[in-house]
Design a protein around this motif. Sequence first.
Motif, PDB file in Angstrom:
ATOM      1  N   ARG A  89       0.842  -1.206   0.000  1.00 38.22           N
ATOM      2  CA  ARG A  89       0.000   0.000   0.000  1.00 38.22           C
ATOM      3  C   ARG A  89       0.873   1.250   0.000  1.00 38.22           C
ATOM      4  O   ARG A  89       1.849   1.322   0.757  1.00 38.22           O
ATOM      5  CB  ARG A  89      -0.884   0.029   1.243  1.00 38.22           C
TER       6      ARG A  89
ATOM      7  N   HIS B  90      -2.549   6.875  -1.403  1.00 35.95           N
ATOM      8  CA  HIS B  90      -3.886   6.612  -0.849  1.00 35.95           C
ATOM      9  C   HIS B  90      -3.934   5.449   0.133  1.00 35.95           C
ATOM     10  O   HIS B  90      -5.022   5.008   0.515  1.00 35.95           O
ATOM     11  CB  HIS B  90      -4.878   6.390  -1.998  1.00 35.95           C
ATOM     12  N   SER B  91      -2.766   4.949   0.508  1.00 37.63           N
ATOM     13  CA  SER B  91      -2.680   3.941   1.571  1.00 37.63           C
ATOM     14  C   SER B  91      -3.621   2.769   1.299  1.00 37.63           C
ATOM     15  O   SER B  91      -3.660   2.251   0.187  1.00 37.63           O
ATOM     16  CB  SER B  91      -2.990   4.613   2.915  1.00 37.63           C
ATOM     17  N   GLY B  92      -4.411   2.372   2.300  1.00 34.77           N
ATOM     18  CA  GLY B  92      -5.296   1.201   2.154  1.00 34.77           C
ATOM     19  C   GLY B  92      -6.669   1.571   1.640  1.00 34.77           C
ATOM     20  O   GLY B  92      -7.644   0.845   1.876  1.00 34.77           O
TER      21      GLY B  92
ATOM     22  N   GLY C 279       0.480   6.473 -14.729  1.00 36.40           N
ATOM     23  CA  GLY C 279       0.023   5.435 -13.804  1.00 36.40           C
ATOM     24  C   GLY C 279      -1.256   4.794 -14.313  1.00 36.40           C
ATOM     25  O   GLY C 279      -2.181   5.493 -14.730  1.00 36.40           O
ATOM     26  N   ALA C 280      -1.271   3.469 -14.271  1.00 39.92           N
ATOM     27  CA  ALA C 280      -2.462   2.735 -14.723  1.00 39.92           C
ATOM     28  C   ALA C 280      -2.999   1.843 -13.609  1.00 39.92           C
ATOM     29  O   ALA C 280      -3.483   0.742 -13.837  1.00 39.92           O
ATOM     30  CB  ALA C 280      -2.135   1.925 -15.968  1.00 39.92           C
ATOM     31  N   GLY C 281      -2.866   2.330 -12.363  1.00 39.29           N
ATOM     32  CA  GLY C 281      -3.573   1.695 -11.248  1.00 39.29           C
ATOM     33  C   GLY C 281      -4.939   2.357 -11.158  1.00 39.29           C
ATOM     34  O   GLY C 281      -5.353   3.101 -12.057  1.00 39.29           O
TER      35      GLY C 281
ATOM     36  N   GLY D 240      -8.512  -5.716  -1.830  1.00 43.44           N
ATOM     37  CA  GLY D 240      -9.710  -6.485  -1.502  1.00 43.44           C
ATOM     38  C   GLY D 240     -10.948  -5.911  -2.169  1.00 43.44           C
ATOM     39  O   GLY D 240     -11.796  -6.637  -2.671  1.00 43.44           O
TER      40      GLY D 240
ATOM     41  N   ARG E  12       8.731   3.679 -18.594  1.00 42.29           N
ATOM     42  CA  ARG E  12       9.135   3.756 -17.187  1.00 42.29           C
ATOM     43  C   ARG E  12       9.891   5.064 -16.985  1.00 42.29           C
ATOM     44  O   ARG E  12      10.869   5.332 -17.685  1.00 42.29           O
ATOM     45  CB  ARG E  12      10.021   2.561 -16.839  1.00 42.29           C
TER      46      ARG E  12
ATOM     47  N   GLY F 255       1.434   6.101  -7.536  1.00 44.99           N
ATOM     48  CA  GLY F 255       1.337   5.324  -6.297  1.00 44.99           C
ATOM     49  C   GLY F 255       2.646   5.363  -5.526  1.00 44.99           C
ATOM     50  O   GLY F 255       3.245   6.426  -5.325  1.00 44.99           O
TER      51      GLY F 255
ATOM     52  N   PHE G 167     -13.651 -10.948   2.615  1.00 42.53           N
ATOM     53  CA  PHE G 167     -14.598 -10.320   1.692  1.00 42.53           C
ATOM     54  C   PHE G 167     -15.031 -11.357   0.654  1.00 42.53           C
ATOM     55  O   PHE G 167     -14.183 -11.846  -0.104  1.00 42.53           O
ATOM     56  CB  PHE G 167     -13.950  -9.145   0.921  1.00 42.53           C
TER      57      PHE G 167
END
Length: 403
Positions: A57, A87-89, A126-128, A165, A279, A299, A347
């Motif tokens: 994360r 953004h952490s978790g 970024g593509a997350g 999750g 990259r 990220g 979950f």
Amino acid sequence: MLTRRGFLAGGAALLGMPSIARAQICTPLFEGAAPDNLVPPTFDKLIRNAQRVIGVRPHRIGGFRLETEGPLTTPKGVKFIVHNYGHSGAGITLSWGCAAEVVEKVKELVADFEKLKIKPNIAVIGAGVIGLTSATELRNAFRTLPVTVYSDTWDLKKTTSYKAGGQFEPSMIYHQYNTNDERRRLLKRYVERSAARICWLQRTGEAASYGIAARRNFTLNEQAGFDFASMVVKVDHQKLPLTTLQGGGFEYRTWLINPQILLPKLAAQIPAKMRVTKRFRSREEIEALPHNIIINCTGFGAKALFEDRNLQPRRGHLILLRNPQKLRYFFSGGCGREDERVISYMFARQDDIVIGGTLRDASDGDSVTIEDDDKPIFDRMFSNIKMVFAGQSDQCRRLDTTS
Ligand SMILES: Cc1cc2nc3c(=O)[nH]c(=O)nc-3n(C[C@H](O)[C@H](O)[C@H](O)COP(=O)(O)OP(=O)(O)OC[C@H]3O[C@@H](n4cnc5c(N)ncnc54)[C@H](O)[C@@H]3O)c2cc1C
């Protein structure tokens, strides 16, 4: 020093119009949903085909970074970087809300450039989930402006986002905003703006195609992870409806946003010619891009690129099981003794079940490789969730030590 005002040569900045409307917040829609089948998972059968993964994360002390940097004078002209990372978790939860804020910031910049008769040209890096929601919301807002998306990989499975999750809850980041009312309101604003996009997708009947589904979330804790009561319905049970969960607890309603469905859906909205594999090794390489508005959604990658010491890696272990019983609920309460609560969550998603619990571990680093030290953590996570469903939650054991 060159300021944005100076860059504008005294011109007044236009107020941006939000592209995610300030819609009324809805509640997770259960109508017509499949029954949630309130029985425990058949853990012992399912563990045989389990997959184990580790994600890192992008945790940021003080909260995520969502701000405009610039104007920057570069050999390729004046540019702005809009940062959206850390953004952490909670990146899945916050993604649309933060993307809406990005759109507002970019609207101001586009107006500024147009006043100066400079053609705005947008890049997202970024593509997350953060990059893809930023890119798709920008495409919605600026139909005629090209939005190019750069990433070092387009294998979405390699992103942290794909491993998440998918619970709608500002987990972990919550504590960074809990320091005073103003900061709490700030986080609430982003969460509510995300919820507004989800509500819109529910209303238009598209939610399922984005991996979104309503979930009842059971917890043994008195507090849910957050209490933005406007969108999450809480039910206080003397006895939870899951027969094996002993004693009282709470139920609240939230969403599942399954990143394994969400990410490909978002990526499909970026035309192939607008996707670039690259990259970046330094901030200078980013500034050398031909674009004058650059959205940084790298990220944890932002730590090295922008020397952000507030970014910290927080490893999380997950066990993925199949879901042949078609379970449709979440458990995310703690287990263990009152004085030594251990996180344990499960979950049930569309086709699989995710078991987790580590928020950080002893070796917190940025490696996703499963080392020997990780094996006992996975074993303990699995035995803890079994304890919870066997009504022995007081016997959960800590995950962050090997003793
Ligand atoms: C175990 C675990 C469970 C989680 N569960 C949840 C949950 O239930 N709910 C929730 O809301 N959140 C959850 N999260 C958090 C969520 O996954 C993250 O907050 C989110 O994925 C961050 O998204 P991102 O797009 O910023 O980062 P990433 O997904 O890491 O994407 C970063 C992108 O930038 C690219 N990139 C990075 N550096 C460079 C570079 N130098 N050059 C070019 N490209 C680069 C990467 O390739 C990638 O495409 C969980 C996380 C973990 C690890």
